[in-house]
Design an enzyme around this catalytic site. Structure first.
Site, PDB file in Angstrom:
ATOM      1  N   GLU A  26       0.830  -1.207   0.000  1.00 46.90           N
ATOM      2  CA  GLU A  26       0.000   0.000   0.000  1.00 46.90           C
ATOM      3  C   GLU A  26       0.864   1.256   0.000  1.00 46.90           C
ATOM      4  O   GLU A  26       1.883   1.324   0.689  1.00 46.90           O
ATOM      5  CB  GLU A  26      -0.880  -0.013   1.253  1.00 46.90           C
ATOM      6  N   GLU A  56     -12.593   2.146   4.779  1.00 44.70           N
ATOM      7  CA  GLU A  56     -11.554   2.486   5.743  1.00 44.70           C
ATOM      8  C   GLU A  56     -11.596   3.991   5.990  1.00 44.70           C
ATOM      9  O   GLU A  56     -10.645   4.715   5.729  1.00 44.70           O
ATOM     10  CB  GLU A  56     -10.174   2.032   5.244  1.00 44.70           C
TER      11      GLU A  56
END
Length: 270
Positions: free
Chosen positions: A150, A251
């Site tokens: 990520e 998220e």
């Protein structure tokens, strides 16, 4: 919309204890959840792992994403795999995280890269990260899981070196070339990437085939879609048309109570 959403229980439903969150997600209509590493140590007690497994299974939800141990996130740590002083901690966590994910049928494991260490050679940190990613991917492959990498934004994580899709893809391609593993993919977090100037629509068009997982929140406040500037109705529609078959993780930091933050699903994602 055919996109499948899951709730990240490390940032949503934090008003209640961890073991109550899977049931809260189910009550809100979700069948899947994901988590950052929820324990203070890389190798927690078996009883703690068992209790979390029971909470997830009793709620009737699936665990679809799990982070490897990333250190103390609240204090600014952002992963261990490139950190010389903490590499052993990451390695100790690999089999524990992979094993726990396997018990729950989870096939996405997120390995945060780690902040730059002022006392370490950046080249050595990158070499160490590649070595540890290869170890993690090899362990995950035995269970049919994929490790994802990520990019984070530099405003909130100023010492984290992977801040673009190009940077994340370069790490992935390096590990694949050097180690021969192929179960490493890109975690596209549209919030972080957009904060760094990348447009989600363009990312979907260019890189959707490389996405191993997707996470969303709105910019600039990291609230739920509809509280900022990203056109998530269009983005999610484009993602669906791209053929992406994975989950989309919620998220975000809910504006208001977590349970009341999902109205956008009908307004934007319908």
């Amino acid at each position: 919309m055919a996109i499948s959403f899951d709730v990240n229980l490390s940032i949503l439903f934090t008003e209640i204890p961890l073991l109550e969150r899977p049931a809260a997600a189910a009550a809100a209509g979700f069948s899947a959840v994901e988590l950052w590493w929820p324990f203070a140590t890389p190798v927690p007690a078996d009883g703690d792992l068992d209790a979390l497994q029971r909470a997830i299974q009793d709620a009737g939800v699936r665990l679809v994403g799990l982070n490897f141990d990333a250190g103390d996130m609240a204090r600014g740590e952002r992963g261990l795999l490139s950190r010389p002083a903490q590499s052993d901690r990451f390695v100790a966590n690999i089999d524990v995280a992979v094993g726990f994910a396997e018990r729950l049928g989870c096939t996405i494991l997120n390995a945060l890269y780690g902040n730059r260490d002022a006392d370490a050679d950046p080249v050595r940190q990158d070499e160490l990260a590649a070595e540890n990613l290869a170890k993690a991917a090899s362990a995950a492959a035995r269970t049919g899981a994929t490790v994802v990498v990520e990019a984070l934004n530099s405003y909130e994580s100023p010492h984290y070196p992977i801040t673009s899709s190009r940077g994340a893809i370069a790490v992935i391609d390096r590990v694949r070339k050097e180690s021969g593993v192929d179960n490493i993919s890109f975690l596209a977090d549209f919030y972080h990437l957009h904060r760094m100037g990348e447009e989600p629509l363009e990312l979907v068009d260019r890189l959707s085939a490389r996405f191993g997982h997707v996470q969303i929140a709105d910019v600039p406040g990291r609230g739920q879609p509809g509280t900022g500037t990203i056109p998530y109705g269009e983005v999610l529609g484009r993602l669906e048309k791209s053929g992406y078959a994975g989950q989309v993780g919620l998220e975000y930091k809910p504006v208001g109570p977590s349970a009341a933050s999902f109205g956008w699903l009908k307004e934007i994602a319908s």
